[in-house]
Design an enzyme around this catalytic site. Structure first.
Site, PDB file in Angstrom:
ATOM      1  N   HIS A 101     -20.030 -11.351  27.455  1.00 11.12           N
ATOM      2  CA  HIS A 101     -19.049 -11.044  26.401  1.00 11.12           C
ATOM      3  C   HIS A 101     -19.726 -10.293  25.273  1.00 11.12           C
ATOM      4  O   HIS A 101     -20.953 -10.162  25.240  1.00 11.12           O
ATOM      5  CB  HIS A 101     -18.361 -12.318  25.899  1.00 11.12           C
ATOM      6  N   HIS A 154     -20.240 -10.720  21.965  1.00 10.84           N
ATOM      7  CA  HIS A 154     -20.877 -11.221  20.753  1.00 10.84           C
ATOM      8  C   HIS A 154     -22.311 -10.682  20.754  1.00 10.84           C
ATOM      9  O   HIS A 154     -22.956 -10.617  21.809  1.00 10.84           O
ATOM     10  CB  HIS A 154     -20.869 -12.754  20.712  1.00 10.84           C
ATOM     11  N   ASP A 163     -25.293 -11.576  20.143  1.00  6.81           N
ATOM     12  CA  ASP A 163     -26.449 -12.218  20.779  1.00  6.81           C
ATOM     13  C   ASP A 163     -26.440 -12.051  22.298  1.00  6.81           C
ATOM     14  O   ASP A 163     -27.407 -12.417  22.955  1.00  6.81           O
ATOM     15  CB  ASP A 163     -26.539 -13.706  20.388  1.00  6.81           C
ATOM     16  N   HIS A 164     -25.372 -11.475  22.844  1.00  6.82           N
ATOM     17  CA  HIS A 164     -25.307 -11.290  24.300  1.00  6.82           C
ATOM     18  C   HIS A 164     -25.404  -9.829  24.740  1.00  6.82           C
ATOM     19  O   HIS A 164     -25.515  -9.554  25.921  1.00  6.82           O
ATOM     20  CB  HIS A 164     -24.028 -11.931  24.855  1.00  6.82           C
ATOM     21  N   HIS A 204     -13.500 -18.697  25.365  1.00  7.45           N
ATOM     22  CA  HIS A 204     -14.332 -18.544  24.188  1.00  7.45           C
ATOM     23  C   HIS A 204     -13.497 -17.851  23.105  1.00  7.45           C
ATOM     24  O   HIS A 204     -12.320 -17.571  23.319  1.00  7.45           O
ATOM     25  CB  HIS A 204     -15.584 -17.740  24.579  1.00  7.45           C
ATOM     26  N   ASP A 219     -20.806 -18.965  27.406  1.00  4.70           N
ATOM     27  CA  ASP A 219     -20.240 -19.428  26.133  1.00  4.70           C
ATOM     28  C   ASP A 219     -18.830 -19.908  26.418  1.00  4.70           C
ATOM     29  O   ASP A 219     -17.954 -19.107  26.748  1.00  4.70           O
ATOM     30  CB  ASP A 219     -20.153 -18.285  25.104  1.00  4.70           C
ATOM     31  N   HIS A 256     -28.452 -21.968  25.577  1.00  3.63           N
ATOM     32  CA  HIS A 256     -27.703 -21.473  24.415  1.00  3.63           C
ATOM     33  C   HIS A 256     -27.687 -22.511  23.287  1.00  3.63           C
ATOM     34  O   HIS A 256     -26.642 -22.871  22.749  1.00  3.63           O
ATOM     35  CB  HIS A 256     -26.261 -21.128  24.836  1.00  3.63           C
TER      36      HIS A 256
END
Lengths: 305, 305
Positions: free
Chosen positions: B64, B66, B68-69, B144, B214, B272
């Protein structure tokens, strides 16, 4: 003497980051103000490693939009947000960076709790982009493959130091101090003119620092940064790769030294080294043949001007 | 027995990266194929640190959008380019990632020397997104804050091993071997039916691995990954932060363990982890009360399935 600028090198690499050479970035402190210049990937880790609080940074200057100079910015802004930042941040950059930030914040549904005040850099000429009581910052154009700006940081004249005993001796009222601090003559209580030189001591000379992040060899820089105290100039290659430097709009160590000589800098810092070179001593050696006060930017190194 | 999946944890953090906990990312190898799942900032450094050649990666899966990914992806693609990549890369992601990549490559005037084959993930249901002779990969939806996908990797049935002596003994022609390898009965040279079981030995059981990067606690996952051998499930929080987990669409260690139990997984890997927790033992302890084969993902750790 109190130093003016404190420069910490956070990275000295070019293009692809390596474990030994993070992307070019530096943070400059002057009287408690922090100016982060360029923001490659891993900038958050570099700031943590060298113990800078990200929330103390109120000014981020991005020289240009090649990935090694800005890809860490979005993560940094998002971390500032997650860690509770409320105060505005000032971002000096080419206008396209706003598009890049807005698109990604929209897609990730990130709504920052602080505002970004954008100051868009001009592609030509020298412009004042920041001023407060201690400092002026100018942007100026660098010749690179895409729009690119350098930055000139100039300390403002420092106040003259008042000799209080002499104020009494010359019968000068305290209301005249602000004039004396600026080096202006005043009139005393008896209506006589007193030279500031009689009752003050001169401050140290102001300092200046220029950053030329990514640029082809360009003598035109003299127009913008002549007489700067310290010049940071990219040196992606050595002279053996002079043709490649020209083709990719980068410079060699000796070209950087020639610029330092041309603009009468006192100190030259080289950076933005290509990953092809294992050791940096050759950069210092090549430049030292031309200019006599050369440093090679190393990660974590601090320069006090 | 030869292991099937070799999973290397490149990062186990959530949101803000720290020096101790890089963003969540893992690389999965199966018979010389490398699948990189998620690509937070510093992914290039993590790949170098654990000695993976970036050019061997032909498949990148992004759960996804976000930061941090995915924030390390553009730098990774640009480095692949700078280091001479010519071969296509397969990118499995939400469609908006193409916008993000295209915008930045346009602005930086980066023209990649290789093509990106996009496979856009669907927001609902389970879809086959990759298949070759050894492996199938499916995407499935995770719940999420924004569109998010999990991945299920399933080894294809392995061939039965032929006993060559018995082939002669049963007078079976070599042309029949491909049938026997699949576990099909054959006819021999004398026109007699021979059971594959007489002349082969069965392969080891196939293995499967699911990644839930997530997600809020979601029993609906059973529909998509029931019976998986190894389940990687996020565990951003411990149970003390159950409400915060719910609010932010994340899970706790015990919720992850409940899912592992529900879907009859054999092994649970937690990852995570929020930066608020200094040590990870509490995650293992909390989950172990519910599910009896729990690992806590640590940077650099390798799991062979």
């Amino acid at each position: 003497l109190v130093p003016s600028f404190k420069i910490t090198i956070l990275g000295n690499g070019a293009a692809s980051p390596t474990l030994e050479r993070p992307p070019s970035s530096q943070i400059i402190e002057l009287s408690g103000r922090y100016f982060l210049v360029d923001c490659g990937e891993s900038i958050q880790l570099q700031l943590r490693k060298y113990k800078f609080s990200i929330q103390k940074i109120d000014h981020i200057l991005i020289t240009h939009l090649h990935g090694d100079h800005y890809l860490g910015l979005l993560g940094l802004l998002q971390s500032m947000h997650l860690l509770g930042r409320k105060s505005e941040i000032n971002l000096y950059c080419q206008p396209e960076l706003k598009e890049i930030i807005d698109l990604q914040n929209r897609i990730s549904q990130t709504f920052l709790n602080f505002s970004i005040r954008y100051v868009f850099l001009e592609p030509e000429d020298k412009y004042l982009i920041f001023e407060d009581e201690k400092l002026r910052i100018y942007s100026f154009p660098l010749k690179h493959r895409i729009a690119c700006n350098g930055f000139l940081l100039e300390e403002k004249p420092l106040p003259f130091t008042i000799n209080k005993k002499k104020l009494d001796q010359y019968n000068i009222d305290v209301s005249q101090i602000h004039k004396l601090k600026k080096g202006m003559d005043v009139e005393n209580e008896d209506g006589q003119r007193v030279s500031y030189q009689e009752v003050t001591t001169a401050p140290r000379a102001t300092k200046s620092y220029a950053i030329c992040s990514d640029t082809i060899y360009d003598e035109g820089l003299k127009t913008f940064i002549n007489g700067v105290d310290v010049l940071y100039h990219e040196s992606t290659f050595l002279n053996d790769m002079k043709e490649r430097a020209k083709k990719t709009f980068h410079s060699t160590a000796s070209q950087a030294a020639h610029i330092a000589l041309l603009i009468h800098a006192k100190h030259l810092i080289l950076g933005h080294f290509s990953a092809r070179y294992g050791h940096l001593q050759a950069f210092a050696d090549e430049a030292a043949g031309i200019f006599n006060n050369v440093s090679v930017a190393k990660e974590g190194e601090v320069y006090q001007i």
